[in-house]
Design an enzyme around this catalytic site. Structure first.
Site, PDB file in Angstrom:
ATOM      1  N   GLN A 263     -53.141  37.194  16.259  1.00 30.17           N
ATOM      2  CA  GLN A 263     -53.168  36.176  17.355  1.00 30.17           C
ATOM      3  C   GLN A 263     -52.140  35.238  17.047  1.00 30.17           C
ATOM      4  OE1 GLN A 263     -52.835  35.361  20.398  1.00 30.17           O
ATOM      5  NE2 GLN A 263     -55.122  35.694  20.700  1.00 30.17           N
TER       6      GLN A 263
ATOM      7  N   GLU B 113     -44.155  44.061  21.602  1.00 29.74           N
ATOM      8  CA  GLU B 113     -45.404  44.073  22.544  1.00 29.74           C
ATOM      9  C   GLU B 113     -44.549  44.107  24.139  1.00 29.74           C
ATOM     10  OE1 GLU B 113     -49.195  41.931  22.339  1.00 29.74           O
ATOM     11  OE2 GLU B 113     -48.479  41.114  24.303  1.00 29.74           O
TER      12      GLU B 113
ATOM     13  N   ASP C 133     -60.830  39.320  26.982  1.00 30.55           N
ATOM     14  CA  ASP C 133     -61.475  38.213  27.477  1.00 30.55           C
ATOM     15  C   ASP C 133     -62.210  38.389  28.670  1.00 30.55           C
ATOM     16  OD1 ASP C 133     -60.169  36.370  25.671  1.00 30.55           O
ATOM     17  OD2 ASP C 133     -58.264  36.584  26.918  1.00 30.55           O
TER      18      ASP C 133
ATOM     19  N   PRO D 118     -45.253  46.010  34.157  1.00 33.78           N
ATOM     20  CA  PRO D 118     -44.861  44.988  35.091  1.00 33.78           C
ATOM     21  C   PRO D 118     -45.837  45.312  36.311  1.00 33.78           C
ATOM     22  CG  PRO D 118     -43.140  45.931  34.272  1.00 33.78           C
ATOM     23  CD  PRO D 118     -44.201  46.851  33.689  1.00 33.78           C
TER      24      PRO D 118
ATOM     25  N   LYS E  99     -64.968  44.935  11.007  1.00 35.90           N
ATOM     26  CA  LYS E  99     -64.043  45.866  11.916  1.00 35.90           C
ATOM     27  C   LYS E  99     -63.336  46.781  10.684  1.00 35.90           C
ATOM     28  CE  LYS E  99     -62.738  42.756  15.467  1.00 35.90           C
ATOM     29  NZ  LYS E  99     -61.524  41.737  15.903  1.00 35.90           N
TER      30      LYS E  99
HETATM   31  P1  FAD Z   1     -64.003  40.287  18.943  1.00 38.56           P
HETATM   32  O1  FAD Z   1     -63.439  40.708  17.687  1.00 38.56           O
HETATM   33  O2  FAD Z   1     -65.141  41.082  19.669  1.00 38.56           O
HETATM   34  O3  FAD Z   1     -64.620  38.886  18.776  1.00 38.56           O
HETATM   35  C1  FAD Z   1     -64.596  38.020  20.004  1.00 38.56           C
HETATM   36  C2  FAD Z   1     -65.542  36.902  19.612  1.00 38.56           C
HETATM   37  O4  FAD Z   1     -66.996  37.230  19.187  1.00 38.56           O
HETATM   38  C3  FAD Z   1     -65.028  36.100  18.248  1.00 38.56           C
HETATM   39  O5  FAD Z   1     -65.440  34.840  18.450  1.00 38.56           O
HETATM   40  C4  FAD Z   1     -65.967  36.661  17.191  1.00 38.56           C
HETATM   41  O6  FAD Z   1     -65.949  36.143  16.074  1.00 38.56           O
HETATM   42  C5  FAD Z   1     -67.357  37.175  17.926  1.00 38.56           C
HETATM   43  N1  FAD Z   1     -67.932  38.426  17.352  1.00 38.56           N
HETATM   44  C6  FAD Z   1     -67.359  39.570  17.275  1.00 38.56           C
HETATM   45  N2  FAD Z   1     -67.994  40.439  16.699  1.00 38.56           N
HETATM   46  C7  FAD Z   1     -69.310  39.972  16.659  1.00 38.56           C
HETATM   47  C8  FAD Z   1     -70.651  40.199  16.235  1.00 38.56           C
HETATM   48  N3  FAD Z   1     -70.987  41.435  15.986  1.00 38.56           N
HETATM   49  N4  FAD Z   1     -71.850  39.345  16.273  1.00 38.56           N
HETATM   50  C9  FAD Z   1     -71.400  37.996  16.691  1.00 38.56           C
HETATM   51  N5  FAD Z   1     -70.261  37.477  17.053  1.00 38.56           N
HETATM   52  C10 FAD Z   1     -69.223  38.486  17.103  1.00 38.56           C
HETATM   53  N6  FAD Z   1     -56.612  40.990  25.837  1.00 38.56           N
HETATM   54  C11 FAD Z   1     -56.513  41.706  26.820  1.00 38.56           C
HETATM   55  O7  FAD Z   1     -57.210  41.516  27.892  1.00 38.56           O
HETATM   56  N7  FAD Z   1     -55.439  42.707  27.066  1.00 38.56           N
HETATM   57  C12 FAD Z   1     -54.627  42.924  25.974  1.00 38.56           C
HETATM   58  O8  FAD Z   1     -53.726  43.747  25.848  1.00 38.56           O
HETATM   59  C13 FAD Z   1     -54.756  42.164  24.809  1.00 38.56           C
HETATM   60  N8  FAD Z   1     -53.836  42.146  23.657  1.00 38.56           N
HETATM   61  C14 FAD Z   1     -54.132  41.331  22.678  1.00 38.56           C
HETATM   62  C15 FAD Z   1     -53.244  41.460  21.677  1.00 38.56           C
HETATM   63  C16 FAD Z   1     -53.295  40.667  20.429  1.00 38.56           C
HETATM   64  C17 FAD Z   1     -52.252  41.058  19.185  1.00 38.56           C
HETATM   65  C18 FAD Z   1     -54.535  39.918  20.368  1.00 38.56           C
HETATM   66  C19 FAD Z   1     -54.490  39.166  19.002  1.00 38.56           C
HETATM   67  C20 FAD Z   1     -55.260  39.640  21.348  1.00 38.56           C
HETATM   68  C21 FAD Z   1     -54.820  40.485  22.455  1.00 38.56           C
HETATM   69  N9  FAD Z   1     -55.943  40.228  23.676  1.00 38.56           N
HETATM   70  C22 FAD Z   1     -55.905  40.962  24.705  1.00 38.56           C
HETATM   71  C23 FAD Z   1     -56.937  38.984  23.864  1.00 38.56           C
HETATM   72  C24 FAD Z   1     -58.199  39.542  23.249  1.00 38.56           C
HETATM   73  O9  FAD Z   1     -58.725  40.478  24.268  1.00 38.56           O
HETATM   74  C25 FAD Z   1     -58.967  38.264  23.336  1.00 38.56           C
HETATM   75  O10 FAD Z   1     -58.805  37.477  22.229  1.00 38.56           O
HETATM   76  C26 FAD Z   1     -60.597  38.455  23.214  1.00 38.56           C
HETATM   77  O11 FAD Z   1     -61.388  37.017  23.725  1.00 38.56           O
HETATM   78  C27 FAD Z   1     -61.145  38.714  21.916  1.00 38.56           C
HETATM   79  O12 FAD Z   1     -60.838  40.106  21.615  1.00 38.56           O
HETATM   80  P2  FAD Z   1     -61.022  40.329  20.031  1.00 38.56           P
HETATM   81  O13 FAD Z   1     -61.116  41.744  19.953  1.00 38.56           O
HETATM   82  O14 FAD Z   1     -60.730  39.661  19.183  1.00 38.56           O
HETATM   83  O15 FAD Z   1     -62.919  40.250  19.965  1.00 38.56           O
END
Ligand code: FAD
Length: 308
Positions: A178, A19, A110, A23, A167
């Site tokens: 994560q 990953e 986030d 920059p 999903k």
């Molecule tokens: P979701 O899967 O939507 O989940 C978010 C929260 O909501 C969880 O607590 C879940 O349990 C809950 N939830 C989800 N769907 C539902 C539903 N239908 N009903 C009720 N609750 C629900 N962030 C960035 O900004 N840029 C990046 O490039 C980036 N890269 C990442 C790369 C990796 C490998 C990982 C693991 C994370 C990355 N992140 C990045 C961080 C990520 O955006 C955050 O962890 C964010 O807070 C959650 O994203 P998610 O896709 O897991 O969200």
């Protein structure tokens, strides 16, 4: 259909991928092509590129994807729904496809600091996955985030696993995890997601432990990750006084401690990769932090370089 199907490769062997983040400066950007060239020596199956929540770095993200393509490797773009409208998402995804970028990590992102919503048309990553499939069929191969310890905001690990299943049901192809330093928890989660009918391959995200402040920050500022005893001991042993976040630490042994911490952290990371590989996970995804020298040392020590 995506030109290269990573899930097909994962059926045959463990993936290796990195990953990178775009920059912020021009100098950083021009150095990145050298980094990509060095990482290329390991024949990674793909290199993913982070996406600033809110799309602040979209231009830079696309530029890095193009650099990866130019070096004849597969870019996977991260993508979030933060402050993105349906129309905006459609346009951006179309632009990726027009440039031949057909691999995506579909994320919620986030929330912007001080806010408690996405500020866009979608609330969750599940919505984005469904949208991509509805709008673009199978033209993208879609990865989604999985949190072995549960996402920091989830109601329970069970609720988070149910979301992961959703999903998959909405059309996601594989999971990128994560960071998780707690191996027992990882094994529990892997077992639990399989029992929940989640068959997607699991590509494990690993953050190299190189810097004390960055390690603590990554674990605690957003993700609430458990630091297992072995890692905590390394942090304590080389603790920078008064604390690793201090801009002017008064530690007499500062440089030595930084170097010793990095050495111990790299050894720890290597042991962690060994453990994940021996569990038979479908891929090792190293958060390379744009640091090819450290990554090279780690990969060589793991023996993964024999694939070159
Ligand atoms: P979701 O899967 O939507 O989940 C978010 C929260 O909501 C969880 O607590 C879940 O349990 C809950 N939830 C989800 N769907 C539902 C539903 N239908 N009903 C009720 N609750 C629900 N962030 C960035 O900004 N840029 C990046 O490039 C980036 N890269 C990442 C790369 C990796 C490998 C990982 C693991 C994370 C990355 N992140 C990045 C961080 C990520 O955006 C955050 O962890 C964010 O807070 C959650 O994203 P998610 O896709 O897991 O969200």
């Amino acid at each position: 259909m995506a030109a290269v199907k990573l899930t097909d490769i994962m059926k045959k062997r463990q993936l290796l991928s990195f990953e990178l983040f775009p920059p912020k400066t021009e100098k950083g950007m021009s150095n990145l092509s050298g980094t990509i060239e060095h990482l290329r020596e390991f024949h990674p199956d793909y290199i993913s590129v982070t996406y600033g929540a809110g799309g602040g770095n979209v231009g830079a993200n696309r530029e890095v994807c193009r650099m990866i393509q130019k070096a004849e490797m597969v870019p996977v773009t991260h993508f979030t729904v933060i402050r993105n409208t349906k129309e905006g998402i459609k346009e951006q995804l179309k632009a990726y496809l027009d440039e031949g970028i057909d691999h995506i990590l579909a994320l919620r992102g986030d929330f912007p600091r001080g806010e408690n919503s996405t500020g866009g048309d979608f609330k969750y990553a599940t919505d984005l996955v469904r949208f991509i499939r509805n709008e673009f069929g199978d033209r993208f191969e879609i990865a989604v985030a999985g949190s072995p310890e549960g996402h920091i905001a989830c109601r329970s690990l069970e609720a988070d696993i149910a979301v992961l299943r959703q999903k998959q049901d909405n059309g996601a192809d594989y999971i990128m995890t994560q960071l998780c330093w707690n191996m027992e928890q990882f094994k529990y989660w892997l077992d639990a997601i399989r029992k929940a009918g989640i068959t997607m391959p699991v590509d494990v995200g690993i953050m190299p432990v190189l810097d004390q402040a960055a390690t603590i920050n990554m674990a605690l500022s957003r993700n609430g990750c458990v630091m297992e005893r072995e890692l905590s001991r390394i942090i304590s042993k080389y603790w920078i006084f008064p604390n690793p976040f201090d801009k002017e630490p008064f530690d007499d042994a500062l440089e030595q401690k930084k170097a010793d911490f990095k050495k111990a952290g790299m050894e720890y990371t290597i042991r962690q990769i060994d453990k994940y590989r021996s569990l038979g996970v479908d891929g090792i995804h190293l958060y390379a932090l744009n640091k090819w020298k450290d990554v090279t040392e780690i990969i060589n020590a793991c023996g993964m370089c024999t694939r070159v």
